[in-house]
Design an enzyme around this catalytic site. Structure first.
Site, PDB file in Angstrom:
ATOM      1  N   LYS A 200       0.770  -1.136   0.117  1.00  0.00           N
ATOM      2  CA  LYS A 200       0.095   0.100   0.091  1.00  0.00           C
ATOM      3  C   LYS A 200       0.771   1.172  -0.015  1.00  0.00           C
ATOM      4  CE  LYS A 200      -3.359   1.914   2.959  1.00  0.00           C
ATOM      5  NZ  LYS A 200      -4.205   1.843   4.182  1.00  0.00           N
ATOM      6  N   GLU A 206      10.927  -4.453   4.077  1.00  0.00           N
ATOM      7  CA  GLU A 206      10.969  -5.905   3.520  1.00  0.00           C
ATOM      8  C   GLU A 206      10.555  -6.079   1.961  1.00  0.00           C
ATOM      9  OE1 GLU A 206       9.467  -4.973   6.315  1.00  0.00           O
ATOM     10  OE2 GLU A 206       9.821  -6.348   7.707  1.00  0.00           O
ATOM     11  N   GLY A 261      -4.433  -2.282   5.372  1.00  0.00           N
ATOM     12  CA  GLY A 261      -3.731  -3.071   4.927  1.00  0.00           C
ATOM     13  C   GLY A 261      -4.225  -4.674   5.197  1.00  0.00           C
ATOM     14  N   ARG A 262      -4.645  -4.837   6.561  1.00  0.00           N
ATOM     15  CA  ARG A 262      -5.296  -6.029   6.836  1.00  0.00           C
ATOM     16  C   ARG A 262      -6.702  -6.604   6.498  1.00  0.00           C
ATOM     17  NH1 ARG A 262      -3.545  -3.002  10.974  1.00  0.00           N
ATOM     18  NH2 ARG A 262      -5.304  -2.237  12.724  1.00  0.00           N
ATOM     19  N   GLU A 347      -2.981  -6.969  15.579  1.00  0.00           N
ATOM     20  CA  GLU A 347      -2.737  -5.714  15.096  1.00  0.00           C
ATOM     21  C   GLU A 347      -4.057  -4.587  15.178  1.00  0.00           C
ATOM     22  OE1 GLU A 347      -1.305  -4.673  10.880  1.00  0.00           O
ATOM     23  OE2 GLU A 347       0.618  -4.812  11.786  1.00  0.00           O
ATOM     24  N   HIS A 378      -1.163 -34.116  18.633  1.00  0.00           N
ATOM     25  CA  HIS A 378       0.072 -34.806  19.068  1.00  0.00           C
ATOM     26  C   HIS A 378       1.323 -33.766  19.533  1.00  0.00           C
ATOM     27  CE1 HIS A 378      -2.011 -38.290  17.722  1.00  0.00           C
ATOM     28  NE2 HIS A 378      -2.498 -37.447  16.857  1.00  0.00           N
ATOM     29  N   LYS A 487      10.673  -0.159  13.668  1.00  0.00           N
ATOM     30  CA  LYS A 487      11.072   0.131  12.167  1.00  0.00           C
ATOM     31  C   LYS A 487      12.158   1.135  12.497  1.00  0.00           C
ATOM     32  CE  LYS A 487       6.829  -0.705   9.790  1.00  0.00           C
ATOM     33  NZ  LYS A 487       5.590  -0.126   9.234  1.00  0.00           N
TER      34      LYS A 487
END
Ligand code: F6P
Length: 526
Positions: A200, A206, A261-262, A347, A378, A487
């Site tokens: 966005k 990254e 964004g999410r 978030e 398990h 950041k």
């Protein structure tokens, strides 16, 4: 006003003591329990009957939502009011999946136009009409993005593997760790690979690093800068940055600042989903989400699945002292759901101040974790059955499989039901080592089968649950200022890892910097 000052909140504090006097088994044993506490929305049934709750307490929980004016605030969400108060923006993700004529007028046209463009583009890739730089069709798609620009698309592509209509192979690179990209590129042919850069902001570290690495790889292997236009597309709201990167306007798709964004996988951010499912399949995902939007917007509180889920979560986290929540899909294809919900829920609601900046004064979002069943049985289910921590869990399972081994599916469902039953009922024995205390509240969500429609419905359900919890706590579910500090610090440390590290860090971090420098020096000397 703080949540704890609401009338209903005070009443709930009193009720919590009496509800817990009765074991969960007694609550869930009343004949009408399932009918009373399960809600079906299209292809999905939400069964809250194993929540640690009784009907009078539920009434007060719904009063709590009323005191927070949930109806009016829900309608404000859908009509584009500024609900993201710190960034002064609406959160109009619901418009991304509404039919063109049902979207807020100013938004409808842009959303619809972009969806049509994205579908047309996907069709050209799927059909092979779109050619790479050497005239070959695309065989592999590498999605580069992180957080909200990654988790939803990868979840949907993985979960809906049985509904893929194209033979395209999908790859996802999110981590700045160079091995993530190296691992994907190792097997690819640049002439048949399409990179989809999703960011966005188009400034996320990254994604910027990985996009640059992909670009270098492509140019180096094809020997041509011109190849970029046939092998890169972008989804962003920062058109200047996408152009600077070298991606042509016609290969760039929009995302808008009024979509978080999410909450964005319903737009062109979901390009890999569109490429995997084709336009029809992607539309079914949008329709499923819209179906849940309509349910949320129009249903009364007592039959409203996201609102009910939200008030049960508030009850668990704030009144029963539960501080962690496990997401347990009994469907291998939904194995990425816990990661996706980790971002969506934590978030959004991992906050400590109210809209006006004053302390929220009560606990907000719990720690969310999870993994797919039956494999988790398990491993960590031992802790769930006999550990000392309180928790709540969501089970997600499909009634119908998409394979031809009915017995395997019957075993899967049997195990899913056995786990929620064991968590609720437990087992009393004379041997303390074999005693299972039970009394753990859980929700079971049953999809008719795992399809684009049911997945859309499920994910929109969680989005609205998050919204309702946020409005009861009076926090902003749509910002994420907490991630900024890390950041900023990383920027400074990045420089210090290259240059003289001896300036102004705490002694612990300084020690680590010295350690990395010594390593680096030793490597140079060898
Ligand atoms: O760092 C957090 C975050 O801002 C998320 O909220 C977001 O989903 C992600 O980074 C990616 O942001 P962008 O799409 O701008 O690259």
């Amino acid at each position: 006003m703080r949540a704890s000052d609401l009338k209903a909140w005070k009443e709930l504090s009193r009720l919590a003591r009496t509800v817990l006097d009765i074991p969960l088994t007694d609550h869930i044993n009343s004949a009408a329990r399932f009918d009373e506490f399960a809600v079906t929305v299209g292809p999905v049934t939400f069964d809250f009957s194993k929540q640690y709750i009784d009907a009078p307490t539920l009434k007060v929980l719904l009063k709590l939502a009323e005191e927070r004016d949930w109806k009016r605030r829900t309608s404000a969400l859908f009509t584009g009011d500024v609900v993201n108060t710190t960034e002064h923006r609406p959160a109009l993700h619901t418009a991304l999946r509404a039919p063109a004529n049902a979207q807020p007028p100013a938004i409808g046209d842009v959303v619809h136009r972009e969806l049509v463009r994205a579908k047309a583009f996907a069709s050209r890739i799927i059909s092979g009409e779109w050619k790479g730089s050497s005239g070959q069709a695309i065989t592999d798609v590498v999605h580069i993005g992180i957080g909200g620009s990654h988790l939803g698309p990868e979840l949907a592509v993985t979960a809906l593997a049985d509904h893929h209509c194209s033979a395209l192979k999908m790859h996802f690179v999110a981590n700045v760790d160079g091995s993530a990209m190296a691992c994907v590129l190792r097997h690819l042919n640049p002439e048949t690979t399409l990179f989809v850069i999703v960011s966005k902001s188009f400034t996320t570290l990254e994604t910027a690093q990985n996009a640059q690495a992909a670009r270098n790889w492509l140019v180096e292997r094809t020997g041509s800068l011109e190849a970029i236009s046939a092998h890169f597309i972008a989804v962003s709201s920062n058109l200047e940055a996408t152009a600077d990167f070298g991606i042509a306007g016609e290969n760039t798709f929009a995302i808008w600042d009024w979509v978080g964004g999410r909450y964005s996988m319903w737009s062109a951010v979901g390009m890999p989903v569109l490429l995997a499912l084709g336009p029809q399949g992607f539309q079914a995902l949008l329709d499923g989400a819209h179906e849940m939007d309509e349910h949320f917007r129009k249903s009364p509180a007592e039959h409203n699945a996201p609102l009910l889920a939200a008030v049960f979560a508030i009850w668990n986290y704030n009144f029963l002292g539960i501080n962690n929540h496990a997401v347990l899909p009994y469907d291998q294809r939904l194995r990425l759901l816990p990661n996706y919900l980790q971002q969506l829920e934590t978030e959004s609601n991992g906050k400590r101040v109210q809209h006006d900046g004053s302390p929220v004064g009560v606990h907000t979002m719990a720690i969310l974790w999870g993994g797919d069943g039956t494999t988790g049985q398990h491993a960590y289910h031992q802790l769930l059955h006999q550990g000392t921590r309180a928790y709540t869990a969501d089970f997600i399972v499909a009634a119908r499989p998409d394979h031809d081994r009915p017995d395997a599916h019957r075993w899967l469902i049997a195990n899913c039901l056995a786990q929620s039953q064991a968590m609720a009922v437990g087992a009393r024995t004379d041997d303390p080592h074999k005693t299972v205390p039970g009394n753990h509240p859980t929700t079971t969500i049953v999809l008719d089968h795992l399809s684009p429609r049911s997945l859309g419905n499920l994910l929109a359900f969680y989005e609205h649950q998050v919204f309702c919890q946020g409005l009861i706590w009076d926090i902003n579910s749509f910002d994420q200022w907490g991630v900024e500090l890390g950041k900023k610090l990383a920027d400074g440390l990045f420089a210090k890892l290259a240059d003289d590290p001896r300036v102004g860090e705490d002694a612990s971090t300084q020690g680590l910097l010295d350690h990395f420098h010594a390593e680096l020096k030793a490597r140079k000397e060898n």
